[in-house]
Design a protein around this motif. Structure first.
Motif, PDB file in Angstrom:
ATOM      1  N   MET A  10      62.963  18.802  62.568  1.00 50.57           N
ATOM      2  CA  MET A  10      62.738  19.371  63.893  1.00 50.57           C
ATOM      3  C   MET A  10      64.041  19.871  64.509  1.00 50.57           C
ATOM      4  SD  MET A  10      60.728  20.277  66.253  1.00 50.57           S
ATOM      5  CE  MET A  10      59.176  19.555  65.687  1.00 50.57           C
ATOM      6  N   GLN A  11      65.139  19.145  64.272  1.00 51.12           N
ATOM      7  CA  GLN A  11      66.441  19.597  64.769  1.00 51.12           C
ATOM      8  C   GLN A  11      66.829  20.920  64.119  1.00 51.12           C
ATOM      9  OE1 GLN A  11      69.584  16.736  64.249  1.00 51.12           O
ATOM     10  NE2 GLN A  11      71.188  18.165  64.871  1.00 51.12           N
ATOM     11  N   LEU A  12      66.656  21.007  62.800  1.00 46.62           N
ATOM     12  CA  LEU A  12      66.937  22.270  62.099  1.00 46.62           C
ATOM     13  C   LEU A  12      66.024  23.384  62.604  1.00 46.62           C
ATOM     14  CD1 LEU A  12      67.287  20.925  58.449  1.00 46.62           C
ATOM     15  CD2 LEU A  12      69.101  22.043  59.760  1.00 46.62           C
ATOM     16  N   TYR A  13      64.779  23.040  62.858  1.00 48.08           N
ATOM     17  CA  TYR A  13      63.798  24.003  63.357  1.00 48.08           C
ATOM     18  C   TYR A  13      64.233  24.584  64.692  1.00 48.08           C
ATOM     19  CZ  TYR A  13      59.197  25.584  65.081  1.00 48.08           C
ATOM     20  OH  TYR A  13      58.163  26.307  65.600  1.00 48.08           O
ATOM     21  N   ARG A  14      64.688  23.713  65.593  1.00 49.66           N
ATOM     22  CA  ARG A  14      65.119  24.177  66.919  1.00 49.66           C
ATOM     23  C   ARG A  14      66.405  24.987  66.829  1.00 49.66           C
ATOM     24  NH1 ARG A  14      64.076  18.725  68.484  1.00 49.66           N
ATOM     25  NH2 ARG A  14      66.327  18.427  68.592  1.00 49.66           N
ATOM     26  N   GLU A  15      67.357  24.514  66.037  1.00 54.34           N
ATOM     27  CA  GLU A  15      68.656  25.168  65.968  1.00 54.34           C
ATOM     28  C   GLU A  15      68.598  26.523  65.263  1.00 54.34           C
ATOM     29  OE1 GLU A  15      71.128  22.383  64.000  1.00 54.34           O
ATOM     30  OE2 GLU A  15      71.363  21.052  65.747  1.00 54.34           O
ATOM     31  N   LEU A  18      64.936  31.156  65.411  1.00 52.65           N
ATOM     32  CA  LEU A  18      64.834  32.607  65.298  1.00 52.65           C
ATOM     33  C   LEU A  18      65.056  33.067  63.864  1.00 52.65           C
ATOM     34  CD1 LEU A  18      64.406  35.296  66.698  1.00 52.65           C
ATOM     35  CD2 LEU A  18      66.863  35.367  67.202  1.00 52.65           C
ATOM     36  N   LYS A  19      66.057  32.488  63.207  1.00 51.89           N
ATOM     37  CA  LYS A  19      66.372  32.906  61.842  1.00 51.89           C
ATOM     38  C   LYS A  19      65.254  32.516  60.884  1.00 51.89           C
ATOM     39  CE  LYS A  19      70.447  33.328  58.969  1.00 51.89           C
ATOM     40  NZ  LYS A  19      71.872  32.963  58.858  1.00 51.89           N
ATOM     41  N   LEU A  20      64.756  31.290  61.003  1.00 52.16           N
ATOM     42  CA  LEU A  20      63.697  30.839  60.111  1.00 52.16           C
ATOM     43  C   LEU A  20      62.395  31.595  60.365  1.00 52.16           C
ATOM     44  CD1 LEU A  20      64.294  26.973  60.074  1.00 52.16           C
ATOM     45  CD2 LEU A  20      64.781  28.608  58.256  1.00 52.16           C
ATOM     46  N   ILE A  83      69.003  27.171  54.832  1.00 52.81           N
ATOM     47  CA  ILE A  83      69.265  25.830  55.357  1.00 52.81           C
ATOM     48  C   ILE A  83      70.376  25.150  54.561  1.00 52.81           C
ATOM     49  CG2 ILE A  83      68.267  23.522  55.611  1.00 52.81           C
ATOM     50  CD1 ILE A  83      65.620  24.860  56.312  1.00 52.81           C
ATOM     51  N   SER A  84      70.383  25.333  53.251  1.00 57.57           N
ATOM     52  CA  SER A  84      71.417  24.724  52.417  1.00 57.57           C
ATOM     53  C   SER A  84      72.802  25.248  52.794  1.00 57.57           C
ATOM     54  CB  SER A  84      71.132  25.006  50.935  1.00 57.57           C
ATOM     55  OG  SER A  84      69.890  24.467  50.541  1.00 57.57           O
ATOM     56  N   GLU A  85      72.896  26.540  53.007  1.00 58.51           N
ATOM     57  CA  GLU A  85      74.173  27.110  53.438  1.00 58.51           C
ATOM     58  C   GLU A  85      74.559  26.595  54.820  1.00 58.51           C
ATOM     59  OE1 GLU A  85      76.261  28.890  51.800  1.00 58.51           O
ATOM     60  OE2 GLU A  85      75.110  29.476  50.035  1.00 58.51           O
ATOM     61  N   ARG A  86      73.555  26.353  55.650  1.00 65.28           N
ATOM     62  CA  ARG A  86      73.805  25.821  57.002  1.00 65.28           C
ATOM     63  C   ARG A  86      74.415  24.434  56.920  1.00 65.28           C
ATOM     64  NH1 ARG A  86      75.275  24.614  61.102  1.00 65.28           N
ATOM     65  NH2 ARG A  86      74.383  24.757  63.195  1.00 65.28           N
ATOM     66  N   LEU A 210      53.653  31.496  61.899  1.00 61.49           N
ATOM     67  CA  LEU A 210      55.056  31.788  62.199  1.00 61.49           C
ATOM     68  C   LEU A 210      55.732  30.602  62.876  1.00 61.49           C
ATOM     69  CD1 LEU A 210      54.916  35.471  63.506  1.00 61.49           C
ATOM     70  CD2 LEU A 210      55.970  34.659  61.388  1.00 61.49           C
ATOM     71  N   LEU A 211      54.955  29.772  63.548  1.00 60.65           N
ATOM     72  CA  LEU A 211      55.516  28.606  64.222  1.00 60.65           C
ATOM     73  C   LEU A 211      55.577  27.388  63.309  1.00 60.65           C
ATOM     74  CD1 LEU A 211      53.647  28.878  67.658  1.00 60.65           C
ATOM     75  CD2 LEU A 211      55.925  29.730  67.073  1.00 60.65           C
ATOM     76  N   ILE A 212      54.629  27.280  62.390  1.00 60.59           N
ATOM     77  CA  ILE A 212      54.518  26.094  61.549  1.00 60.59           C
ATOM     78  C   ILE A 212      55.337  26.201  60.272  1.00 60.59           C
ATOM     79  CG2 ILE A 212      52.919  24.669  60.217  1.00 60.59           C
ATOM     80  CD1 ILE A 212      52.778  24.306  63.238  1.00 60.59           C
ATOM     81  N   GLU A 213      55.323  27.370  59.629  1.00 61.41           N
ATOM     82  CA  GLU A 213      55.974  27.529  58.327  1.00 61.41           C
ATOM     83  C   GLU A 213      57.472  27.199  58.357  1.00 61.41           C
ATOM     84  OE1 GLU A 213      55.323  27.979  54.324  1.00 61.41           O
ATOM     85  OE2 GLU A 213      53.844  28.109  55.932  1.00 61.41           O
ATOM     86  N   PRO A 214      58.231  27.617  59.401  1.00 64.02           N
ATOM     87  CA  PRO A 214      59.655  27.238  59.417  1.00 64.02           C
ATOM     88  C   PRO A 214      59.871  25.729  59.432  1.00 64.02           C
ATOM     89  CG  PRO A 214      59.252  29.024  60.954  1.00 64.02           C
ATOM     90  CD  PRO A 214      57.908  28.560  60.496  1.00 64.02           C
ATOM     91  N   PHE A 215      59.013  25.008  60.140  1.00 64.86           N
ATOM     92  CA  PHE A 215      59.136  23.544  60.163  1.00 64.86           C
ATOM     93  C   PHE A 215      58.826  22.958  58.791  1.00 64.86           C
ATOM     94  CE2 PHE A 215      57.311  19.299  60.763  1.00 64.86           C
ATOM     95  CZ  PHE A 215      58.396  18.662  61.347  1.00 64.86           C
TER      96      PHE A 215
END
Length: 247
Positions: A10-15, A18-20, A83-86, A210-215
């Motif tokens: 969820m933290q990655l999702y919020r941060e 837009l990119k995801l 995400i890995s690069e992040r 679009l909202l669920i897949e990034p999570f």
């Protein structure tokens, strides 16, 4: 723990929302297009249990399910790289992430075909083997992108990573599936019961995706790295080396 995985996801999702979301968008648009082309006028048929058993209708839904799996795996692969690069405090442009996926397209497609066959056969064998196969091979896309495996090798590698942590992986996969079904299937069906305009229902479903897949991507990536760190002492140095060796 599982709660830690979801909390970090969820933290990655919020941060990186837009990119995801931008990474997922092409898959959602393509999914809508394929839904219209394949399901199209059969929308009323697939809502009827009797008609769903007909070979033509069942075949259309099976084809759409396979294409959806392929699209989901493509965006998961791209999201895993970003995400890995992040994690390494490096930013990767979305276009470059998809170019990385393109470089690994044949191994990825080969692995997805093997994945789809294994899960399909499992579901035909009284359902439960299909669930087991899905859990075993749920890390196929990250394995291809990070470790460079492909085809059956990627499936075997995913099973090795999941081994000894099957129930933890099962719970993560099950929770993600429940969230996705609730948001992208149950809610659109409630709207569909009030409207017979299937394209509007599909548009709504894909918008929610679009909202669920990034999570889902974030949680799957976190699960992959968590299990590897537990089994193999995986750390950022190894990650940096593997990402540098990737195509």
């Amino acid at each position: 723990t599982i709660s830690d995985i979801f909390s970090r996801a969820m933290q990655l999702y919020r941060e990186n929302f837009l990119k995801l979301t931008t990474i997922v968008a092409p898959g959602a648009v393509a999914g809508l297009a394929f839904f219209y082309l394949i399901v199209g006028a059969r929308y009323e048929d697939i809502r009827s249990p009797e008609r769903l058993q007909e070979p033509e209708v069942f075949g259309a839904m099976l084809l759409y399910a396979v294409i959806s799996l392929f699209l989901s795996s493509i965006v998961t692969a791209a999201g895993t790289i970003v995400i890995s690069e992040r994690f390494l405090n490096r930013e990767m442009p979305i276009g470059q992430a998809y170019l990385r996926v393109l470089d690994s397209l044949f191994p990825l497609v080969g692995a997805l075909i093997c994945f789809a066959i294994a899960v399909f056969i499992g579901f035909m064998l009284f359902f439960i083997p299909g669930i087991i196969a899905y859990v075993w091979f749920c890390l196929t896309a990250p394995v291809v992108m990070i470790e460079g495996e492909g085809g059956l090798g990627a499936l075997k590698r995913s099973r090795v990573i999941v081994k000894d942590h099957f129930w933890k992986t099962f719970l993560v996969v099950a929770l993600l599936a429940m969230i996705q079904i609730l948001v992208t299937v149950t809610l659109p069906n409630l709207i569909g019961s009030l409207s017979n305009v299937y394209i509007l229902v599909s548009l709504f479903s894909n918008s929610l995706s679009l909202l669920i897949e990034p999570f889902k991507i974030a949680a799957t990536t976190m699960l992959y790295y968590d299990l590897r760190s537990r089994k193999e002492g995986y750390d950022l140095h190894v990650m940096a080396e593997e990402l540098s060796d990737s195509p």
